[in-house]
Each structure stands twice: as C-alpha cells, then as structure tokens.
Scaffold this motif. Structure first.
Motif, PDB file in Angstrom:
ATOM      1  N   ASP A  85      57.206 -87.947 -23.257  1.00 26.25           N
ATOM      2  CA  ASP A  85      56.556 -88.607 -24.391  1.00 26.25           C
ATOM      3  C   ASP A  85      55.079 -88.225 -24.387  1.00 26.25           C
ATOM      4  O   ASP A  85      54.335 -88.580 -23.475  1.00 26.25           O
ATOM      5  N   SER A  99      58.180 -92.512 -28.641  1.00 33.41           N
ATOM      6  CA  SER A  99      58.110 -91.845 -29.946  1.00 33.41           C
ATOM      7  C   SER A  99      57.240 -90.589 -29.942  1.00 33.41           C
ATOM      8  O   SER A  99      57.219 -89.843 -30.921  1.00 33.41           O
ATOM      9  N   ASP A 101      56.185 -86.946 -29.664  1.00 35.57           N
ATOM     10  CA  ASP A 101      56.940 -85.692 -29.706  1.00 35.57           C
ATOM     11  C   ASP A 101      56.176 -84.693 -30.557  1.00 35.57           C
ATOM     12  O   ASP A 101      55.129 -85.019 -31.134  1.00 35.57           O
ATOM     13  N   THR A 105      62.232 -79.544 -33.840  1.00 38.57           N
ATOM     14  CA  THR A 105      63.357 -79.781 -32.938  1.00 38.57           C
ATOM     15  C   THR A 105      63.992 -78.439 -32.593  1.00 38.57           C
ATOM     16  O   THR A 105      63.698 -77.415 -33.233  1.00 38.57           O
ATOM     17  N   ARG A 126      66.898 -86.869 -27.959  1.00 37.26           N
ATOM     18  CA  ARG A 126      66.920 -86.540 -29.391  1.00 37.26           C
ATOM     19  C   ARG A 126      66.961 -87.810 -30.223  1.00 37.26           C
ATOM     20  O   ARG A 126      67.181 -88.904 -29.716  1.00 37.26           O
ATOM     21  N   GLU A 127      66.786 -87.639 -31.534  1.00 38.26           N
ATOM     22  CA  GLU A 127      66.949 -88.731 -32.478  1.00 38.26           C
ATOM     23  C   GLU A 127      68.437 -89.046 -32.642  1.00 38.26           C
ATOM     24  O   GLU A 127      69.292 -88.202 -32.365  1.00 38.26           O
ATOM     25  N   GLY A 128      68.749 -90.248 -33.128  1.00 40.84           N
ATOM     26  CA  GLY A 128      70.131 -90.673 -33.290  1.00 40.84           C
ATOM     27  C   GLY A 128      70.885 -89.927 -34.370  1.00 40.84           C
ATOM     28  O   GLY A 128      70.294 -89.233 -35.209  1.00 40.84           O
ATOM     29  N   VAL A 131      70.013 -90.055 -38.373  1.00 50.06           N
ATOM     30  CA  VAL A 131      68.915 -89.242 -38.912  1.00 50.06           C
ATOM     31  C   VAL A 131      68.969 -87.811 -38.389  1.00 50.06           C
ATOM     32  O   VAL A 131      68.181 -86.965 -38.816  1.00 50.06           O
ATOM     33  N   ASN A 132      69.920 -87.546 -37.491  1.00 53.36           N
ATOM     34  CA  ASN A 132      69.995 -86.238 -36.856  1.00 53.36           C
ATOM     35  C   ASN A 132      71.466 -85.847 -36.635  1.00 53.36           C
ATOM     36  O   ASN A 132      71.929 -85.705 -35.512  1.00 53.36           O
ATOM     37  N   ARG A 135      72.489 -83.180 -34.254  1.00 55.56           N
ATOM     38  CA  ARG A 135      72.195 -83.466 -32.839  1.00 55.56           C
ATOM     39  C   ARG A 135      71.215 -82.457 -32.244  1.00 55.56           C
ATOM     40  O   ARG A 135      71.386 -82.000 -31.106  1.00 55.56           O
ATOM     41  N   SER A 138      65.008 -82.925 -29.047  1.00 61.12           N
ATOM     42  CA  SER A 138      63.562 -83.134 -29.044  1.00 61.12           C
ATOM     43  C   SER A 138      62.876 -81.863 -28.564  1.00 61.12           C
ATOM     44  O   SER A 138      63.434 -81.087 -27.783  1.00 61.12           O
TER      45      SER A 138
END
Length: 258
Positions: A85, A99, A101, A105, A126-128, A131-132, A135, A138
């Motif tokens: 982070d 959060s 980053d 990606t 990674r984001e869920g 929203v991603n 997959r 990050s």
C-alpha cells in the motif's frame, strides 16, 4: 520372505514416485529473486518465469524503490500477510490502509494446476469481481500465503463447491493439489482468482511470526512491521548492446557541426 520383500519394495517405489511427481508438479522456473529486509527479519522470494508480466512489473516496482519503508499493513492469522500500500509509508497509528496503489493494473496470469495457493507462495492483490471481472492484479499490492492444513476431506469438498460457484466450475482441485493442501497447507479458495507469481525461498519463519501478531479491527498490526528495503538480488539477463556495423575504409562520415 523374498515375496514379502519384493512387495515392500514396490510400495516404497510407488510412494517415492508419487511424492516426486507431487513435488515436480509445482516446481517452477525461478530466475529472479527479491529480498525484503523487514523489521521482523528478512524474507527472500523467487519469481516465476511462468507469469512474465507480473514478474516484470514486480521487478520494476522494486527497482523504483516503491516498497522501501512500506508497512505490512494487513495480517490475518492462518491466512496471509499483505503489503504494497503506497499510502502506508507515512501512515499514522490506527489509520485505515489498503487503498494505496498506482493507476494501472496488470493482466491476470493463472497457471493452474501447476501454480496454486499453497503455503509460502506470493500473489498479487486486486479489486473485487464486481468492479474487476477480468480479475486483473494490483500494480503493487501483494500478499504471502500462510493458510492452514486441510486434514478433513469434507472441508476441501466445501472449498470445491465454493470454487465451482465463483468460477462457474472452471477451477478444479486436482489430486496433487489436494495432497499439498492436506500436507503443506494454503488457501485453496483463492485458486483461479488471484495471480500467484512467486514463492518464499528464505524466511518462512519470519512470515509465520508476522502472521501471528495482534491486529486491530481492520487487520492492521498494532505494532508497525515495516519493509526497510526491497532489493532485486537476482535479475533477468540484460540484453547485450547491439554491435555497431564496421565502417568501410574511406566511407564518408557526417560533417561536424561548426
């Protein structure tokens, strides 16, 4: 007596062959390494050549010095430890983290069944899915798996049911993977959803110590654990500079500027 001896020998050979094949099933090509010097001790990881995009990005981020002074900001006992982070370098006590980053990606690189979430591997956060859906990983946040040993087949069956649900039946735990989860341990419910790109080759005792620390309600360690310095200790071979074509005798050269 000879018949008993031959039977025993066959059993030994079968067991050896099984465990050797089990080992080679997840042995990966590792030509690069990164050393994390932390306040809890050193952790050295080797990166897999089978996940080249993630590997190259991780090496780039490390060389930029991004991981220097960052916290291990998320720790869950019997699960994993997480860092990367970018907001954690100067975080105040109790500050909510997770959060920080970069604005890009990297492509997901799943390599099942050879590469999976056994204890000691390194994977990208990674984001869920909402929203991603692809997959994608990050750019800089990563985690080291601790997990648990699954001695009960019924628990692994439940994990498979969950995997069937979240991956539409695309991820199946093979007999070799199951054996590793029953003996080595890990986090099988994450397979096929997060990119695993390396493994700890030195410092699992440090990982074990960190994953057992006390944390707050947001899973941040009560006492800061910091990456003092991250260093690429084993890099990819650098391309050799192109040789200049020899000039012919008497060839004209560009005039020098006056």
């Amino acid at each position: 007596m000879e018949r008993i001896w031959n039977k025993a020998l066959r059993v030994v050979v079968i067991l050896f062959t099984f465990h050797f094949s089990l080992f080679t099933s997840w042995a990966q090509t590792k030509n690069t390494e990164v050393l994390f010097e932390t306040t809890a001790g050193n952790i050295r990881i080797a990166l897999y050549d089978e996940t080249p995009q993630t590997r190259d990005n991780f090496l780039k981020i490390t060389k930029m010095g991004i991981y220097d002074s960052l916290l291990i900001h998320r720790v869950i006992k019997n699960f994993m430890i997480q860092s990367g982070d970018t907001n954690s370098k100067h975080a105040k006590p109790g500050q909510l983290l997770g959060s920080g980053d970069f604005d890009y990606t990297t492509e997901a690189e799943f390599r099942l069944p050879q590469i999976f979430h056994r204890r000691g591997v390194v994977a990208m956060a990674r984001e869920g899915d909402k929203v991603n859906p692809e997959r994608r990983s990050s750019a800089c946040q990563f985690y080291i798996v601790w997990g648990k040993v699954y001695q009960d087949d019924r628990l692994l069956a439940k994990v498979q049911e969950k995997l069937d649900s979240v991956t539409q039946g695309q991820v199946k735990l093979t007999p070799e993977m199951i054996e590793v989860y029953k003996t080595v341990g890990g986090t099988p419910h994450l397979d096929g959803q997060y990119t695993v790109f390396g493994e700890v080759v030195e410092g699992m005792d440090v990982v074990e110590k960190i994953q057992a620390v006390k944390t707050d309600k947001n899973d941040r360690p009560l006492e800061d654990i910091r990456i003092l310095k991250a260093t690429v200790t084993k890099d990819l071979p650098q391309p050799k500079p192109a040789k200049k074509a020899p000039q012919k005798k008497g060839a004209k050269r560009p005039a020098k500027r006056k």
